[in-house]
Scaffold this motif. Structure first.
Motif, PDB file in Angstrom:
ATOM      1  N   SER A  29      -1.196  -9.860   2.588  1.00 15.85           N
ATOM      2  CA  SER A  29      -2.317  -9.400   3.407  1.00 15.85           C
ATOM      3  C   SER A  29      -2.889  -8.085   2.877  1.00 15.85           C
ATOM      4  CB  SER A  29      -1.867  -9.242   4.856  1.00 15.85           C
ATOM      5  OG  SER A  29      -0.866  -8.258   4.927  1.00 15.85           O
ATOM      6  N   SER A  30      -2.333  -7.588   1.773  1.00 16.59           N
ATOM      7  CA  SER A  30      -2.903  -6.356   1.209  1.00 16.59           C
ATOM      8  C   SER A  30      -2.791  -6.360  -0.316  1.00 16.59           C
ATOM      9  CB  SER A  30      -2.202  -5.131   1.781  1.00 16.59           C
ATOM     10  OG  SER A  30      -0.896  -5.051   1.272  1.00 16.59           O
ATOM     11  N   ILE A  31      -3.713  -5.621  -0.921  1.00 19.79           N
ATOM     12  CA  ILE A  31      -3.687  -5.468  -2.380  1.00 19.79           C
ATOM     13  C   ILE A  31      -4.049  -4.024  -2.716  1.00 19.79           C
ATOM     14  CG2 ILE A  31      -6.084  -6.316  -2.641  1.00 19.79           C
ATOM     15  CD1 ILE A  31      -5.113  -7.571  -5.344  1.00 19.79           C
TER      16      ILE A  31
ATOM     17  N   TRP B 265       4.715   3.050  -9.975  1.00 20.22           N
ATOM     18  CA  TRP B 265       6.182   2.938  -9.974  1.00 20.22           C
ATOM     19  C   TRP B 265       6.712   2.856  -8.540  1.00 20.22           C
ATOM     20  CZ3 TRP B 265      10.034   6.486  -8.353  1.00 20.22           C
ATOM     21  CH2 TRP B 265      11.341   6.099  -8.667  1.00 20.22           C
ATOM     22  N   SER B 266       6.110   3.659  -7.643  1.00 20.14           N
ATOM     23  CA  SER B 266       6.564   3.632  -6.247  1.00 20.14           C
ATOM     24  C   SER B 266       6.262   2.278  -5.611  1.00 20.14           C
ATOM     25  CB  SER B 266       5.875   4.731  -5.435  1.00 20.14           C
ATOM     26  OG  SER B 266       6.084   5.968  -6.066  1.00 20.14           O
ATOM     27  N   LEU B 267       5.110   1.728  -5.946  1.00 25.07           N
ATOM     28  CA  LEU B 267       4.726   0.433  -5.382  1.00 25.07           C
ATOM     29  C   LEU B 267       5.555  -0.707  -5.951  1.00 25.07           C
ATOM     30  CD1 LEU B 267       0.871   0.900  -5.518  1.00 25.07           C
ATOM     31  CD2 LEU B 267       2.062   0.186  -3.457  1.00 25.07           C
TER      32      LEU B 267
ATOM     33  N   MET C 108       0.844  -1.186   0.000  1.00 20.65           N
ATOM     34  CA  MET C 108       0.000   0.000   0.000  1.00 20.65           C
ATOM     35  C   MET C 108       0.882   1.239   0.000  1.00 20.65           C
ATOM     36  SD  MET C 108      -3.095  -0.779   2.434  1.00 20.65           S
ATOM     37  CE  MET C 108      -4.314  -1.935   1.988  1.00 20.65           C
ATOM     38  N   ILE C 109       0.301   2.298  -0.503  1.00 18.90           N
ATOM     39  CA  ILE C 109       1.073   3.540  -0.573  1.00 18.90           C
ATOM     40  C   ILE C 109       0.459   4.578   0.362  1.00 18.90           C
ATOM     41  CG2 ILE C 109      -0.161   4.291  -2.681  1.00 18.90           C
ATOM     42  CD1 ILE C 109       2.602   5.538  -3.535  1.00 18.90           C
ATOM     43  N   GLU C 110       1.340   5.316   1.040  1.00 18.76           N
ATOM     44  CA  GLU C 110       0.851   6.288   2.005  1.00 18.76           C
ATOM     45  C   GLU C 110       1.081   7.724   1.559  1.00 18.76           C
ATOM     46  OE1 GLU C 110       1.013   4.807   6.274  1.00 18.76           O
ATOM     47  OE2 GLU C 110       2.005   6.755   6.412  1.00 18.76           O
ATOM     48  N   ARG C 111       2.257   8.015   1.012  1.00 20.45           N
ATOM     49  CA  ARG C 111       2.542   9.392   0.621  1.00 20.45           C
ATOM     50  C   ARG C 111       3.371   9.456  -0.638  1.00 20.45           C
ATOM     51  NH1 ARG C 111       4.219  13.562   5.029  1.00 20.45           N
ATOM     52  NH2 ARG C 111       2.487  13.433   6.459  1.00 20.45           N
ATOM     53  N   LEU C 112       3.239  10.592  -1.323  1.00 22.41           N
ATOM     54  CA  LEU C 112       4.070  10.872  -2.492  1.00 22.41           C
ATOM     55  C   LEU C 112       4.455  12.339  -2.453  1.00 22.41           C
ATOM     56  CD1 LEU C 112       2.480   9.381  -5.738  1.00 22.41           C
ATOM     57  CD2 LEU C 112       4.734   8.874  -4.799  1.00 22.41           C
ATOM     58  N   LYS C 113       5.674  12.623  -2.840  1.00 19.78           N
ATOM     59  CA  LYS C 113       6.087  14.020  -2.971  1.00 19.78           C
ATOM     60  C   LYS C 113       6.905  14.136  -4.251  1.00 19.78           C
ATOM     61  CE  LYS C 113       8.262  17.727  -0.448  1.00 19.78           C
ATOM     62  NZ  LYS C 113       9.031  18.118   0.724  1.00 19.78           N
ATOM     63  N   LEU C 114       6.457  15.024  -5.149  1.00 17.11           N
ATOM     64  CA  LEU C 114       7.123  15.151  -6.438  1.00 17.11           C
ATOM     65  C   LEU C 114       7.653  16.565  -6.619  1.00 17.11           C
ATOM     66  CD1 LEU C 114       4.309  13.584  -8.678  1.00 17.11           C
ATOM     67  CD2 LEU C 114       6.041  12.411  -7.354  1.00 17.11           C
ATOM     68  N   ALA C 115       8.828  16.655  -7.205  1.00 19.02           N
ATOM     69  CA  ALA C 115       9.383  17.968  -7.532  1.00 19.02           C
ATOM     70  C   ALA C 115       9.883  17.936  -8.968  1.00 19.02           C
ATOM     71  CB  ALA C 115      10.524  18.306  -6.583  1.00 19.02           C
TER      72      ALA C 115
ATOM     73  N   LEU D 178       3.757   1.129   2.709  1.00 20.93           N
ATOM     74  CA  LEU D 178       3.565   0.176   3.801  1.00 20.93           C
ATOM     75  C   LEU D 178       3.879  -1.204   3.261  1.00 20.93           C
ATOM     76  CD1 LEU D 178       0.171   1.296   5.349  1.00 20.93           C
ATOM     77  CD2 LEU D 178       2.416   1.477   6.407  1.00 20.93           C
ATOM     78  N   ASP D 179       4.683  -1.952   3.997  1.00 23.47           N
ATOM     79  CA  ASP D 179       4.945  -3.310   3.526  1.00 23.47           C
ATOM     80  C   ASP D 179       3.790  -4.203   3.969  1.00 23.47           C
ATOM     81  OD1 ASP D 179       5.286  -4.189   6.094  1.00 23.47           O
ATOM     82  OD2 ASP D 179       7.398  -4.709   5.886  1.00 23.47           O
ATOM     83  N   ASP D 180       3.922  -5.476   3.663  1.00 19.80           N
ATOM     84  CA  ASP D 180       2.777  -6.344   3.876  1.00 19.80           C
ATOM     85  C   ASP D 180       2.492  -6.608   5.353  1.00 19.80           C
ATOM     86  OD1 ASP D 180       0.806  -7.281   2.231  1.00 19.80           O
ATOM     87  OD2 ASP D 180       1.504  -9.353   2.370  1.00 19.80           O
ATOM     88  N   SER D 181       3.432  -6.187   6.236  1.00 17.85           N
ATOM     89  CA  SER D 181       3.126  -6.330   7.663  1.00 17.85           C
ATOM     90  C   SER D 181       2.862  -4.943   8.260  1.00 17.85           C
ATOM     91  CB  SER D 181       4.253  -7.044   8.388  1.00 17.85           C
ATOM     92  OG  SER D 181       5.464  -6.353   8.162  1.00 17.85           O
ATOM     93  N   GLN D 182       2.433  -4.011   7.401  1.00 15.76           N
ATOM     94  CA  GLN D 182       2.035  -2.660   7.831  1.00 15.76           C
ATOM     95  C   GLN D 182       3.203  -1.825   8.354  1.00 15.76           C
ATOM     96  OE1 GLN D 182      -1.447  -1.303   8.011  1.00 15.76           O
ATOM     97  NE2 GLN D 182      -1.635  -2.902   6.495  1.00 15.76           N
ATOM     98  N   LYS D 183       4.441  -2.248   8.038  1.00 17.02           N
ATOM     99  CA  LYS D 183       5.604  -1.464   8.454  1.00 17.02           C
ATOM    100  C   LYS D 183       5.920  -0.448   7.375  1.00 17.02           C
ATOM    101  CE  LYS D 183       9.742  -2.733  10.681  1.00 17.02           C
ATOM    102  NZ  LYS D 183      10.797  -3.716  10.785  1.00 17.02           N
TER     103      LYS D 183
END
Ligand SMILES: Nc1ncnc2c1ncn2[C@@H]1O[C@H](COP(=O)(O)OP(=O)(O)O)[C@@H](O)[C@H]1O
Ligand SMILES: [Mg+2]
Length: 460
Positions: free
Chosen positions: A300-302, A44-46, A1-8, A81-86
């Protein structure tokens, strides 16, 4: 899963920053403001792959190219987030020398506690607007970090079976163009052997149907969930043949008008959903097999990235698709966390979200042009009540949901109403003729207009 992105200095705006919601993320905005671009960057980030670099026939999913000249450093930072929510993440700068994105392990913008070993996000499926798809499964696509790319075949460790670098097509992700989803994905000849990465929808569906095993049960349930409302659910029919030259057993679906039609003859909307349903079942089925072979757990996530989620769909289907997409992966694994990142041009899709939208786990992002600059905002989701109101909301920015002609005539008519009795009878009649031509006889505006001029004595 993805939480944040910052592009410049990459994409349509000089800067862009966004924090994704854990469940549903919907993007609206005019054509060309960067909705698909954001999905490409999220993908791409994922996965650390650009779909078009793997599938050379794709017209979408291209590598991001820096915004301006070399003076301004282009950077992408991602928190995942990795598959164990880390949490884990990276910062990447565009290297003009190699014409690609390099990587630093930790993002500079956000601190990560004890990053530990490089992790992998869960499963990811990208549905692109040109009918192509990409899938990444960390059990089957071993390479995520650029430094994991082995120099020699012997260095491939547990993936030594992928004995040639040519198998890189599957080392990083599976990318299908619209044809390959149906007919199979082939890595070509490697040391005299033909490597088939995926049999494709036609062969797998027919095979699953003959086996009558778990994947076919999954497929039937997924199709049922994704079926258009007000129709009988999509149900597989008997296998058939469609050509003397094609020895494949061809799956069919039952149509509401009593026929069983070959999948290749299905409508665009149905084909799009059949492909999505198939790839979801294929991804999960093969993921389970790979996990078992490796003696590891399943994901555990998709994350689903879906461009133009209403593609080819009738409004009644548009009204159901987001809710169905939230539910469909749970058919395969009840406990799986689902994140959706979708774009839409459909006011009905926005209206359909109203009953299910939850601020704590969902987000609506809107792209706008302000003073010739693209601005991305996370908007507060307020119920609009119906699709017409969504059309005139910040999501679509229309000044009115009527035809352009009607809007112009109504404006003219309003000006005459403001002039009241200084308007001439000729003026009133000229506008009246245009109104009668563009608006329905019983429209509210036309009734008010008639009533007013009758009172003024201009009409009978
Ligand atoms: N691979 C890319 N590299 C750099 N910029 C891109 C790339 N793809 C798209 N863009 C930028 O994003 C803009 C919007 O494209 P797109 O995301 O396709 O719009 P839409 O909102 O209609 O989906 C383009 O005009 C371009 O400025
Ligand atoms: Mg687009």
């Amino acid at each position: 899963m993805i939480e944040r992105l910052k592009l410049a200095n990459v994409g349509p705006a000089q800067e862009m920053e966004l924090e994704f919601a854990p469940r549903l993320n919907v993007f609206t905005g005019d054509n060309g403001l960067g909705k698909s671009f954001i999905l490409d960057i999220a993908w791409w980030s994922l996965t650390r792959t650009w779909p078009a670099e793997i599938g050379h026939k794709l017209t979408t999913g291209l590598k991001a190219f820096p915004y301006s000249d070399r003076k301004n450093e282009a950077a992408i930072e991602a928190l995942l987030l990795d598959d164990s929510q880390k949490k884990f993440g990276f910062a990447s700068k565009y290297n003009h020398h190699i014409q690609g994105w390099d990587s630093k392990w930790e993002p500079q913008s956000w601190k990560i506690k004890n990053p530990g070993d490089p992790k992998r996000p869960g499963l990811a499926i990208y549905v692109m607007s040109d009918g192509s798809f990409a899938v990444q499964d960390y059990h089957r696509n071993p390479i995520y970090w650029p430094w994991q790319i082995p120099k020699k075949a012997e260095e491939q460790g547990p993936f030594a079976a992928m004995k040639d670098l040519a198998t890189m097509t599957s080392a990083t992700a599976f990318v299908f163009n619209a044809h390959e989803v149906w007919n199979g994905l082939d890595a070509g000849d490697i040391s005299g052997e033909r490597w088939i990465l995926c049999n494709g929808l036609i062969r797998d569906w027919a095979g699953w149907q003959k086996e009558r095993g778990e994947p076919f049960e999954y497929l039937k349930s997924v199709l049922k969930e994704l079926s258009p409302p007000n129709h009988p659910p999509i149900v597989p029919g008997k296998l058939t043949r469609v050509s003397l030259g094609d020895v494949r057993d061809m799956p069919t679906v039952k149509m509401p008008y009593g026929q069983e039609i070959a999948l290749v003859h299905a409508s665009s909307g149905l084909k799009h959903i059949l492909a999505l349903a198939y790839l979801l079942v294929w991804t999960w089925h093969e993921h389970k097999i790979a996990a078992e072979l490796r003696g590891e757990e399943t994901a555990s996530s998709i994350t689903f990235l879906i461009d133009e989620i209403e593609s080819h769909m009738h409004p009644s289907w548009q009204r159901k698709i987001v809710g169905s997409m939230l539910k469909v992966a749970k058919i395969l694994n009840e406990d799986i966390d689902v994140q959706i990142i979708a774009t839409t041009h459909a006011p009905l899709v926005m209206a359909s979200i109203e009953p299910l939208f939850d601020d704590r786990q969902d987000a609506w992002f809107d792209l706008d042009l302000e003073d010739s600059e693209v601005v991305l905002s996370r908007r507060e989701f307020e119920k609009q009540g119906d699709a017409n109101n969504w059309l005139t909301s910040e999501a679509f920015d229309l000044s009115s949901p009527v035809s352009e002609e009607a809007q112009i005539v109504i404006k003219e008519a309003r000006m005459l109403l403001d002039k009241k009795d200084t308007a001439t009878a000729d003026e009133v009649w000229a506008v009246h003729k245009k109104l009668a031509k563009t608006l329905p006889y019983d429209s509210d505006f036309l009734s008010t207009w008639r009533y007013f001029w009758k009172k003024q004595g201009y009409m009978q």
